[in-house]
Design a protein around this motif. Structure first.
Motif, PDB file in Angstrom:
ATOM      1  N   SER A 144       7.878 -13.378  -0.994  1.00  0.00           N
ATOM      2  CA  SER A 144       7.591 -12.134  -0.281  1.00  0.00           C
ATOM      3  C   SER A 144       8.280 -11.126  -0.688  1.00  0.00           C
ATOM      4  CB  SER A 144       8.215 -12.259   1.283  1.00  0.00           C
ATOM      5  OG  SER A 144       9.385 -12.552   1.339  1.00  0.00           O
ATOM      6  N   ALA A 145       9.278 -11.275  -1.357  1.00  0.00           N
ATOM      7  CA  ALA A 145      10.304 -10.128  -2.153  1.00  0.00           C
ATOM      8  C   ALA A 145       9.457  -9.762  -3.401  1.00  0.00           C
ATOM      9  CB  ALA A 145      11.563 -10.657  -2.552  1.00  0.00           C
ATOM     10  N   VAL A 146       8.779 -10.586  -4.298  1.00  0.00           N
ATOM     11  CA  VAL A 146       8.065 -10.191  -5.465  1.00  0.00           C
ATOM     12  C   VAL A 146       6.820  -9.534  -5.017  1.00  0.00           C
ATOM     13  CG1 VAL A 146       6.577 -11.279  -7.305  1.00  0.00           C
ATOM     14  CG2 VAL A 146       9.194 -12.206  -6.854  1.00  0.00           C
ATOM     15  N   VAL A 147       6.085  -9.998  -3.985  1.00  0.00           N
ATOM     16  CA  VAL A 147       4.842  -9.481  -3.585  1.00  0.00           C
ATOM     17  C   VAL A 147       5.083  -8.181  -2.737  1.00  0.00           C
ATOM     18  CG1 VAL A 147       2.804  -9.489  -1.990  1.00  0.00           C
ATOM     19  CG2 VAL A 147       3.724 -11.486  -3.082  1.00  0.00           C
ATOM     20  N   ALA A 148       6.021  -7.606  -2.257  1.00  0.00           N
ATOM     21  CA  ALA A 148       6.452  -6.745  -1.773  1.00  0.00           C
ATOM     22  C   ALA A 148       6.812  -5.628  -2.713  1.00  0.00           C
ATOM     23  CB  ALA A 148       7.724  -6.759  -0.846  1.00  0.00           C
ATOM     24  N   THR A 149       7.577  -5.930  -3.840  1.00  0.00           N
ATOM     25  CA  THR A 149       8.001  -5.201  -5.004  1.00  0.00           C
ATOM     26  C   THR A 149       6.841  -4.778  -5.841  1.00  0.00           C
ATOM     27  OG1 THR A 149      10.209  -6.404  -5.077  1.00  0.00           O
ATOM     28  CG2 THR A 149       9.423  -5.120  -7.098  1.00  0.00           C
ATOM     29  N   VAL A 150       6.136  -5.827  -5.997  1.00  0.00           N
ATOM     30  CA  VAL A 150       4.831  -5.417  -6.768  1.00  0.00           C
ATOM     31  C   VAL A 150       3.786  -4.392  -5.989  1.00  0.00           C
ATOM     32  CG1 VAL A 150       2.636  -6.505  -7.845  1.00  0.00           C
ATOM     33  CG2 VAL A 150       4.812  -7.517  -8.251  1.00  0.00           C
ATOM     34  N   SER A 151       3.859  -4.755  -4.866  1.00  0.00           N
ATOM     35  CA  SER A 151       3.117  -3.926  -4.024  1.00  0.00           C
ATOM     36  C   SER A 151       3.320  -2.392  -3.958  1.00  0.00           C
ATOM     37  CB  SER A 151       2.773  -4.325  -2.412  1.00  0.00           C
ATOM     38  OG  SER A 151       2.178  -5.609  -2.619  1.00  0.00           O
ATOM     39  N   ILE A 152       4.630  -2.232  -3.887  1.00  0.00           N
ATOM     40  CA  ILE A 152       5.232  -1.025  -3.814  1.00  0.00           C
ATOM     41  C   ILE A 152       5.145  -0.314  -4.922  1.00  0.00           C
ATOM     42  CG2 ILE A 152       7.370   0.260  -3.601  1.00  0.00           C
ATOM     43  CD1 ILE A 152       8.088  -1.845  -1.379  1.00  0.00           C
ATOM     44  N   LEU A 153       5.374  -0.789  -6.016  1.00  0.00           N
ATOM     45  CA  LEU A 153       5.201  -0.178  -7.507  1.00  0.00           C
ATOM     46  C   LEU A 153       3.799   0.158  -7.714  1.00  0.00           C
ATOM     47  CD1 LEU A 153       7.455  -2.461  -9.450  1.00  0.00           C
ATOM     48  CD2 LEU A 153       8.231  -0.185  -8.924  1.00  0.00           C
ATOM     49  N   LEU A 154       2.675  -0.827  -7.464  1.00  0.00           N
ATOM     50  CA  LEU A 154       1.512  -0.278  -7.722  1.00  0.00           C
ATOM     51  C   LEU A 154       1.064   0.642  -6.725  1.00  0.00           C
ATOM     52  CD1 LEU A 154      -0.353  -4.074  -7.933  1.00  0.00           C
ATOM     53  CD2 LEU A 154       0.143  -2.210  -9.978  1.00  0.00           C
ATOM     54  N   SER A 155       1.625   0.778  -5.461  1.00  0.00           N
ATOM     55  CA  SER A 155       1.355   1.899  -4.592  1.00  0.00           C
ATOM     56  C   SER A 155       1.743   3.148  -5.025  1.00  0.00           C
ATOM     57  CB  SER A 155       1.913   1.488  -3.262  1.00  0.00           C
ATOM     58  OG  SER A 155       1.463   0.203  -2.620  1.00  0.00           O
ATOM     59  N   PHE A 156       2.828   3.086  -5.599  1.00  0.00           N
ATOM     60  CA  PHE A 156       3.478   4.360  -6.330  1.00  0.00           C
ATOM     61  C   PHE A 156       2.488   4.786  -7.437  1.00  0.00           C
ATOM     62  CE2 PHE A 156       6.072   6.071  -9.834  1.00  0.00           C
ATOM     63  CZ  PHE A 156       6.615   7.300  -9.201  1.00  0.00           C
ATOM     64  N   ALA A 157       2.089   3.925  -8.403  1.00  0.00           N
ATOM     65  CA  ALA A 157       1.561   4.121  -9.452  1.00  0.00           C
ATOM     66  C   ALA A 157      -0.062   5.142  -9.249  1.00  0.00           C
ATOM     67  CB  ALA A 157       0.992   3.108 -10.336  1.00  0.00           C
ATOM     68  N   VAL A 158      -0.672   4.370  -8.015  1.00  0.00           N
ATOM     69  CA  VAL A 158      -1.775   4.831  -7.348  1.00  0.00           C
ATOM     70  C   VAL A 158      -1.607   6.329  -6.586  1.00  0.00           C
ATOM     71  CG1 VAL A 158      -3.706   4.722  -5.965  1.00  0.00           C
ATOM     72  CG2 VAL A 158      -3.060   2.728  -7.339  1.00  0.00           C
ATOM     73  N   ALA A 159      -0.580   6.253  -5.881  1.00  0.00           N
ATOM     74  CA  ALA A 159      -0.192   7.569  -4.786  1.00  0.00           C
ATOM     75  C   ALA A 159       0.207   8.732  -5.742  1.00  0.00           C
ATOM     76  CB  ALA A 159       0.647   7.273  -3.900  1.00  0.00           C
ATOM     77  N   LYS A 160       0.986   8.547  -6.953  1.00  0.00           N
ATOM     78  CA  LYS A 160       1.571   9.622  -7.685  1.00  0.00           C
ATOM     79  C   LYS A 160       0.609  10.784  -8.103  1.00  0.00           C
ATOM     80  CE  LYS A 160       4.765  10.964 -11.389  1.00  0.00           C
ATOM     81  NZ  LYS A 160       5.371  11.675 -10.247  1.00  0.00           N
ATOM     82  N   PRO A 161      -0.621  10.363  -8.881  1.00  0.00           N
ATOM     83  CA  PRO A 161      -1.419  11.159  -9.134  1.00  0.00           C
ATOM     84  C   PRO A 161      -2.316  11.945  -8.116  1.00  0.00           C
ATOM     85  CG  PRO A 161      -2.363   8.831  -9.713  1.00  0.00           C
ATOM     86  CD  PRO A 161      -0.948   9.015  -9.279  1.00  0.00           C
ATOM     87  N   ILE A 162      -2.536  11.099  -6.837  1.00  0.00           N
ATOM     88  CA  ILE A 162      -3.122  11.833  -5.761  1.00  0.00           C
ATOM     89  C   ILE A 162      -2.149  12.724  -5.346  1.00  0.00           C
ATOM     90  CG2 ILE A 162      -3.957  11.390  -3.778  1.00  0.00           C
ATOM     91  CD1 ILE A 162      -4.880   8.819  -4.454  1.00  0.00           C
ATOM     92  N   ALA A 163      -1.053  12.594  -5.115  1.00  0.00           N
ATOM     93  CA  ALA A 163       0.090  13.713  -4.733  1.00  0.00           C
ATOM     94  C   ALA A 163       0.180  14.887  -5.588  1.00  0.00           C
ATOM     95  CB  ALA A 163       1.305  12.839  -4.368  1.00  0.00           C
ATOM     96  N   GLY A 164       0.255  14.384  -6.894  1.00  0.00           N
ATOM     97  CA  GLY A 164       0.420  15.459  -7.907  1.00  0.00           C
ATOM     98  C   GLY A 164      -0.747  16.528  -7.988  1.00  0.00           C
ATOM     99  N   ALA A 165      -2.092  15.946  -7.660  1.00  0.00           N
ATOM    100  CA  ALA A 165      -3.184  16.817  -7.416  1.00  0.00           C
ATOM    101  C   ALA A 165      -3.008  17.955  -6.201  1.00  0.00           C
ATOM    102  CB  ALA A 165      -4.459  16.026  -7.178  1.00  0.00           C
ATOM    103  N   TYR A 166      -2.220  17.426  -5.205  1.00  0.00           N
ATOM    104  CA  TYR A 166      -2.057  18.322  -4.297  1.00  0.00           C
ATOM    105  C   TYR A 166      -0.322  19.436  -4.271  1.00  0.00           C
ATOM    106  CZ  TYR A 166      -5.900  16.354  -1.874  1.00  0.00           C
ATOM    107  OH  TYR A 166      -7.112  16.130  -1.392  1.00  0.00           O
ATOM    108  N   ASP A 167       0.052  19.200  -5.506  1.00  0.00           N
ATOM    109  CA  ASP A 167       1.362  19.763  -5.837  1.00  0.00           C
ATOM    110  C   ASP A 167       2.463  19.285  -4.882  1.00  0.00           C
ATOM    111  OD1 ASP A 167       0.208  21.370  -7.969  1.00  0.00           O
ATOM    112  OD2 ASP A 167      -0.237  22.624  -6.345  1.00  0.00           O
TER     113      ASP A 167
END
Length: 287
Positions: A144-167
């Motif tokens: 569960s710790a590994v799955v949560a860590t991987v999920s959060i890291l991938l979520s950051f990688a996906v959310a960052k460019p979307i957030a950047g598009a809105y400054d």
């Protein structure tokens, strides 16, 4: 026929003890093999990751869209306030839904032993039972710790460019994001260990999942709905596992909330007490 031939050997009796010479690392290795041999394991793990990433992407788009609308409406901008902490929490925004998936997986880790009848052969091989239970506990905690860590890291990688598009600033090293990330991992581990304890206590997958869902979804909603009628309900809600976990993620304490060390103790209690109760019941109850 002699008395010796009439007696059934102890090792032949149902649920009887085996040699009991398996080491804990050997038991742990066996649990990992059983766990990853099931197709449902990878399906639920992938479902957890997909839910986390999808909600992070959706959350980034919603915050960006809302900020764009607020730029044209001073009243809306004033009501929204500072969205910095909400933006930092984007990688963990899917936890509220992903917790039920990983929790259901944890319930089945223990309950499936009894549903399939595998518990008999398992406890013949490890008659003291406790090594099996704690090996499962360690295994589901690690997974569960590994799955949560991987999920959060991938979520950051996906959310960052979307957030950047809105400054919107989404900085990985920020205190708010780091706190949300690591407390989020702890939160997922807590949910999974509670789920595993319920699987051992109830020995039924459906029952354990229903109780887990009630604890993390139904009970907080019910208590929140009636908290306006009884002040003690509002105070009691602070000791629910989801409330304590959410409070740990916040940089600032909510008015009337527990101190952070108290929230930590609540989370620890929700981990330790169900596991100890499950270990005792497993030892004393027949297979």
């Amino acid at each position: 026929m002699s008395t010796a031939t009439m007696k059934r050997p102890r090792s032949a009796a149902p649920g009887a003890a085996g040699s009991g010479k398996l080491s804990f690392p050997g038991v742990l290795r066996g649990e990992f093999i059983k766990f990853f041999s099931l197709p449902s394991t990878m399906i639920l793990i992938l479902a957890t990751i997909v839910v986390m990433v999808a909600f992070a992407a959706l959350g980034a788009w919603l915050i960006g869209w809302s900020m764009g609308m607020a730029a044209e409406s001073p009243e809306m901008a004033a009501s929204m306030g500072d969205m910095g902490e909400a933006t930092a929490a984007l990688p963990t925004s899917g936890l509220a839904f992903a917790q039920l998936i990983i929790g259901a997986l944890a319930v089945m880790v223990m309950s499936s032993e009894f549903a399939t009848g595998a518990a008999r052969s398992t406890f013949v091989a490890v008659p003291t039972r406790q090594p099996v239970f704690w090996a499962k506990t360690l295994m589901i905690g690690i997974v569960s710790a590994v799955v949560a860590t991987v999920s959060i890291l991938l979520s950051f990688a996906v959310a960052k460019p979307i957030a950047g598009a809105y400054d919107l600033e989404l900085v990985f090293s920020s205190e708010a994001l780091q706190r949300a990330m690591w407390v989020g991992v702890l939160y997922v581990v807590m949910v999974s260990l509670i789920g595993m304890a319920l699987g051992a206590l109830l020995r039924n997958s459906a029952g354990g999942i229903v109780v887990l869902a009630a604890l993390f979804f139904v009970l907080p909603l019910a208590m929140g709905g009636f908290s306006a009628l009884a002040d003690w309900l509002a105070k009691a809600m602070r000791f629910l596992p989801d409330q304590a976990g959410a409070a740990l993620m916040q940089l600032q304490l909510a008015p009337g909330g527990l101190e952070q060390w108290q929230n930590g103790l609540v989370v620890a209690a929700w981990i330790v007490i169900p596991l100890v109760a499950a270990a005792v019941v497993l030892q004393r109850r027949d297979i």
